[in-house]
Write a protein that holds these residues in place. Structure first.
Motif, PDB file in Angstrom:
ATOM      1  N   ARG A   1    -123.486  16.981  11.522  1.00  0.00           N
ATOM      2  CA  ARG A   1    -124.585  17.803  11.023  1.00  0.00           C
ATOM      3  C   ARG A   1    -125.918  17.087  11.218  1.00  0.00           C
ATOM      4  O   ARG A   1    -126.123  15.982  10.753  1.00  0.00           O
ATOM      5  CB  ARG A   1    -124.387  18.102   9.540  1.00  0.00           C
ATOM      6  N   SER A   2    -126.802  17.752  11.916  1.00  0.00           N
ATOM      7  CA  SER A   2    -128.163  17.256  12.106  1.00  0.00           C
ATOM      8  C   SER A   2    -128.969  18.428  12.637  1.00  0.00           C
ATOM      9  O   SER A   2    -128.410  19.408  13.143  1.00  0.00           O
ATOM     10  CB  SER A   2    -128.192  16.089  13.104  1.00  0.00           C
ATOM     11  N   PRO A   3    -130.289  18.373  12.538  1.00  0.00           N
ATOM     12  CA  PRO A   3    -131.095  19.485  13.071  1.00  0.00           C
ATOM     13  C   PRO A   3    -130.815  19.754  14.550  1.00  0.00           C
ATOM     14  O   PRO A   3    -130.810  20.905  14.990  1.00  0.00           O
ATOM     15  CB  PRO A   3    -132.533  19.002  12.847  1.00  0.00           C
ATOM     16  N   ARG A   4    -130.555  18.705  15.332  1.00  0.00           N
ATOM     17  CA  ARG A   4    -130.329  18.908  16.760  1.00  0.00           C
ATOM     18  C   ARG A   4    -128.982  19.560  17.037  1.00  0.00           C
ATOM     19  O   ARG A   4    -128.866  20.387  17.955  1.00  0.00           O
ATOM     20  CB  ARG A   4    -130.407  17.563  17.500  1.00  0.00           C
ATOM     21  N   TYR A   5    -127.972  19.218  16.239  1.00  0.00           N
ATOM     22  CA  TYR A   5    -126.612  19.633  16.570  1.00  0.00           C
ATOM     23  C   TYR A   5    -126.037  20.692  15.631  1.00  0.00           C
ATOM     24  O   TYR A   5    -124.873  21.057  15.779  1.00  0.00           O
ATOM     25  CB  TYR A   5    -125.689  18.415  16.591  1.00  0.00           C
ATOM     26  N   GLU A   6    -126.820  21.187  14.701  1.00  0.00           N
ATOM     27  CA  GLU A   6    -126.306  22.182  13.768  1.00  0.00           C
ATOM     28  C   GLU A   6    -125.715  23.381  14.502  1.00  0.00           C
ATOM     29  O   GLU A   6    -124.660  23.900  14.137  1.00  0.00           O
ATOM     30  CB  GLU A   6    -127.419  22.647  12.824  1.00  0.00           C
ATOM     31  N   ARG A   7    -126.377  23.829  15.550  1.00  0.00           N
ATOM     32  CA  ARG A   7    -125.887  24.959  16.331  1.00  0.00           C
ATOM     33  C   ARG A   7    -125.220  24.500  17.637  1.00  0.00           C
ATOM     34  O   ARG A   7    -124.127  24.948  17.972  1.00  0.00           O
ATOM     35  CB  ARG A   7    -127.050  25.917  16.641  1.00  0.00           C
ATOM     36  N   PHE A   8    -125.856  23.572  18.342  1.00  0.00           N
ATOM     37  CA  PHE A   8    -125.300  23.132  19.626  1.00  0.00           C
ATOM     38  C   PHE A   8    -123.929  22.492  19.443  1.00  0.00           C
ATOM     39  O   PHE A   8    -123.045  22.657  20.293  1.00  0.00           O
ATOM     40  CB  PHE A   8    -126.265  22.138  20.283  1.00  0.00           C
ATOM     41  N   GLY A   9    -123.730  21.763  18.365  1.00  0.00           N
ATOM     42  CA  GLY A   9    -122.469  21.058  18.157  1.00  0.00           C
ATOM     43  C   GLY A   9    -121.429  21.836  17.391  1.00  0.00           C
ATOM     44  O   GLY A   9    -120.335  21.311  17.131  1.00  0.00           O
ATOM     45  N   TRP A  10    -121.739  23.064  17.027  1.00  0.00           N
ATOM     46  CA  TRP A  10    -120.812  23.854  16.202  1.00  0.00           C
ATOM     47  C   TRP A  10    -119.446  24.015  16.887  1.00  0.00           C
ATOM     48  O   TRP A  10    -118.400  23.801  16.270  1.00  0.00           O
ATOM     49  CB  TRP A  10    -121.422  25.231  15.920  1.00  0.00           C
ATOM     50  N   ALA A  11    -119.447  24.368  18.147  1.00  0.00           N
ATOM     51  CA  ALA A  11    -118.174  24.616  18.844  1.00  0.00           C
ATOM     52  C   ALA A  11    -117.365  23.328  18.972  1.00  0.00           C
ATOM     53  O   ALA A  11    -116.138  23.341  18.813  1.00  0.00           O
ATOM     54  CB  ALA A  11    -118.439  25.216  20.223  1.00  0.00           C
ATOM     55  N   ALA A  12    -118.024  22.205  19.261  1.00  0.00           N
ATOM     56  CA  ALA A  12    -117.309  20.936  19.369  1.00  0.00           C
ATOM     57  C   ALA A  12    -116.636  20.583  18.050  1.00  0.00           C
ATOM     58  O   ALA A  12    -115.482  20.127  18.024  1.00  0.00           O
ATOM     59  CB  ALA A  12    -118.267  19.824  19.792  1.00  0.00           C
ATOM     60  N   ALA A  13    -117.343  20.787  16.946  1.00  0.00           N
ATOM     61  CA  ALA A  13    -116.775  20.476  15.637  1.00  0.00           C
ATOM     62  C   ALA A  13    -115.593  21.385  15.309  1.00  0.00           C
ATOM     63  O   ALA A  13    -114.561  20.934  14.796  1.00  0.00           O
ATOM     64  CB  ALA A  13    -117.851  20.595  14.558  1.00  0.00           C
ATOM     65  N   ARG A  14    -115.728  22.676  15.590  1.00  0.00           N
ATOM     66  CA  ARG A  14    -114.632  23.608  15.295  1.00  0.00           C
ATOM     67  C   ARG A  14    -113.418  23.344  16.197  1.00  0.00           C
ATOM     68  O   ARG A  14    -112.272  23.448  15.764  1.00  0.00           O
ATOM     69  CB  ARG A  14    -115.118  25.052  15.477  1.00  0.00           C
ATOM     70  N   LEU A  15    -113.671  22.998  17.449  1.00  0.00           N
ATOM     71  CA  LEU A  15    -112.572  22.693  18.365  1.00  0.00           C
ATOM     72  C   LEU A  15    -111.821  21.444  17.889  1.00  0.00           C
ATOM     73  O   LEU A  15    -110.585  21.387  17.940  1.00  0.00           O
ATOM     74  CB  LEU A  15    -113.131  22.493  19.770  1.00  0.00           C
ATOM     75  N   ASP A  16    -112.573  20.470  17.401  1.00  0.00           N
ATOM     76  CA  ASP A  16    -111.940  19.261  16.873  1.00  0.00           C
ATOM     77  C   ASP A  16    -111.124  19.571  15.621  1.00  0.00           C
ATOM     78  O   ASP A  16    -110.024  19.047  15.447  1.00  0.00           O
ATOM     79  CB  ASP A  16    -113.016  18.216  16.569  1.00  0.00           C
ATOM     80  N   ASP A  17    -111.659  20.415  14.754  1.00  0.00           N
ATOM     81  CA  ASP A  17    -110.898  20.818  13.569  1.00  0.00           C
ATOM     82  C   ASP A  17    -109.566  21.451  13.967  1.00  0.00           C
ATOM     83  O   ASP A  17    -108.515  21.164  13.373  1.00  0.00           O
ATOM     84  CB  ASP A  17    -111.701  21.831  12.735  1.00  0.00           C
ATOM     85  N   LEU A  18    -109.608  22.320  14.964  1.00  0.00           N
ATOM     86  CA  LEU A  18    -108.399  23.007  15.413  1.00  0.00           C
ATOM     87  C   LEU A  18    -107.398  22.021  16.027  1.00  0.00           C
ATOM     88  O   LEU A  18    -106.197  22.058  15.726  1.00  0.00           O
ATOM     89  CB  LEU A  18    -108.770  24.086  16.432  1.00  0.00           C
ATOM     90  N   ALA A  19    -107.898  21.131  16.883  1.00  0.00           N
ATOM     91  CA  ALA A  19    -107.005  20.184  17.560  1.00  0.00           C
ATOM     92  C   ALA A  19    -106.365  19.203  16.589  1.00  0.00           C
ATOM     93  O   ALA A  19    -105.280  18.675  16.863  1.00  0.00           O
ATOM     94  CB  ALA A  19    -107.775  19.424  18.638  1.00  0.00           C
ATOM     95  N   ASN A  20    -107.021  18.950  15.465  1.00  0.00           N
ATOM     96  CA  ASN A  20    -106.513  17.961  14.515  1.00  0.00           C
ATOM     97  C   ASN A  20    -105.770  18.565  13.335  1.00  0.00           C
ATOM     98  O   ASN A  20    -105.281  17.820  12.479  1.00  0.00           O
ATOM     99  CB  ASN A  20    -107.675  17.106  13.992  1.00  0.00           C
ATOM    100  N   TRP A  21    -105.644  19.887  13.288  1.00  0.00           N
ATOM    101  CA  TRP A  21    -105.051  20.510  12.097  1.00  0.00           C
ATOM    102  C   TRP A  21    -103.605  20.035  11.891  1.00  0.00           C
ATOM    103  O   TRP A  21    -103.254  19.534  10.817  1.00  0.00           O
ATOM    104  CB  TRP A  21    -105.094  22.032  12.225  1.00  0.00           C
ATOM    105  N   LEU A  22    -102.769  20.168  12.881  1.00  0.00           N
ATOM    106  CA  LEU A  22    -101.380  19.710  12.748  1.00  0.00           C
ATOM    107  C   LEU A  22    -101.264  18.181  12.713  1.00  0.00           C
ATOM    108  O   LEU A  22    -100.541  17.640  11.866  1.00  0.00           O
ATOM    109  CB  LEU A  22    -100.519  20.292  13.868  1.00  0.00           C
ATOM    110  N   PRO A  23    -101.957  17.447  13.600  1.00  0.00           N
ATOM    111  CA  PRO A  23    -101.849  15.994  13.546  1.00  0.00           C
ATOM    112  C   PRO A  23    -102.273  15.392  12.203  1.00  0.00           C
ATOM    113  O   PRO A  23    -101.668  14.409  11.751  1.00  0.00           O
ATOM    114  CB  PRO A  23    -102.774  15.528  14.671  1.00  0.00           C
TER     115      PRO A  23
END
Length: 313
Positions: A182-204
């Motif tokens: 979370r930061s002003p630069r990445y609040e929107r640009f980094g949203w997909a990366a964060a959600r993709l990481d959440d998904l990839a790490n859910w089972l692990p």
């Protein structure tokens, strides 16, 4: 049975255990440099552009894995060696333990400046106002969380999808570390990366918590405490994944994690995990590292077994 992939996973895990990360020309650092250069060229305050950045780079890494997989399919020895090299490259379990060991050495010596200087290699929070207890808590939390990110998750995806899984997962996790915060630069640009990481790490992450329960007695910890704290406190954490790992570790070691964290100008007050436990001490860092090692080596064993049981396509 997929013996080349299973053997490669085992050899790569052994290389990480004995050697830690490659010291020079680390491929993950190279990937990060490419990702950073691309971000510099295309950045917009846009979820769509950020999603293209994350998905495109992840697809490229996974595609490289597919090419390597196809190119070695009929050469078992080459397939084993490539898988071993990829596994060693994407794992970080031993380096995590060594970084935590540096912190413990500093705290045992009462050297707070050295401990504060060591924290950025473990966690993103501001170390300037942290005392010894705060540094110990941050380290135990980082070891618990990153046992999943740095070791269990790559092994899980290596078992599930071979070379594409290993490289694709590390791409996802690296992008999250670069732009997913979370930061002003990445609040929107980094949203997909964060959600993709959440998904990839859910089972692990849940596998990590389960292995923490199973391995707790090996380091003198409590399996019932780990299970109880994981199920009771893990869901309260703002992260859908790291809270499970941290809660299980808190219960296993009988310590209290969570609370107030400072990240530059941003302050977060997180729920307590294992509220009845004591504050972590430098000795708990050693226990957390031993538990982490047992967990990720257990995950390596499961990954190898899963690949051996897999019907080769």
């Amino acid at each position: 049975m997929d013996i080349p992939i299973a053997t490669g996973l085992a050899l790569g895990a052994a290389a990480d255990l004995l050697l830690a990360d490659p010291r020079r020309a680390h491929p993950v650092a190279g990937f990060g440099a490419v990702a950073g250069a691309l971000e510099h060229r295309i950045w917009r305050d846009s979820r769509a552009v950020g999603a293209g950045h994350a998905l495109g780079l992840t697809a490229a890494a996974s595609g490289l894995g597919v090419l390597l997989d196809r190119g070695t399919r009929r050469r078992p020895a080459a397939r084993t060696l490539v898988t071993a090299a990829a596994t060693w490259t994407v794992l970080g379990g031993t380096s995590l333990g060594r970084a935590a060991g540096v912190m413990r050495t500093a705290l045992d010596a009462g050297d707070l400046p050295a401990g504060r200087a060591a924290l950025p290699s473990l966690a993103g929070r501001d170390p300037r106002s942290l005392d010894g207890d705060g540094l110990a808590r941050a380290t135990v939390e980082s070891v618990a969380e990153n046992t999943s990110d740095a070791a269990v998750a790559p092994l899980f995806w290596g078992a599930a999808a071979g070379l594409p899984g290993l490289l694709g997962y590390r791409a996802v996790n690296t992008l999250d570390a670069m732009v997913g915060h979370r930061s002003p630069r990445y609040e929107r640009f980094g949203w997909a990366a964060a959600r993709l990481d959440d998904l990839a790490n859910w089972l692990p992450a849940r596998l990590t918590a389960a292995l923490t329960v199973a391995c707790a007695p090996l380091v003198g910890g409590s399996a019932p405490g780990a299970l109880r704290t994981w199920l009771r406190d893990g869901p309260a954490h703002p992260s859908p994944n790291s809270g499970r790992c941290e809660a299980a570790t808190a219960g296993a070691l009988g310590v209290r994690l969570g609370g107030r964290n400072v990240y530059g100008s941003r302050v977060e007050v997180r729920p307590l995990l294992g509220a009845a436990g004591r504050a972590p001490t430098p000795a708990d860092i050693g226990a957390a590292v031993r538990l982490s090692r047992a967990v990720w080596l257990g995950a390596a064993g499961l990954a190898v077994a899963a690949r051996l049981l897999r019907t080769r396509s």
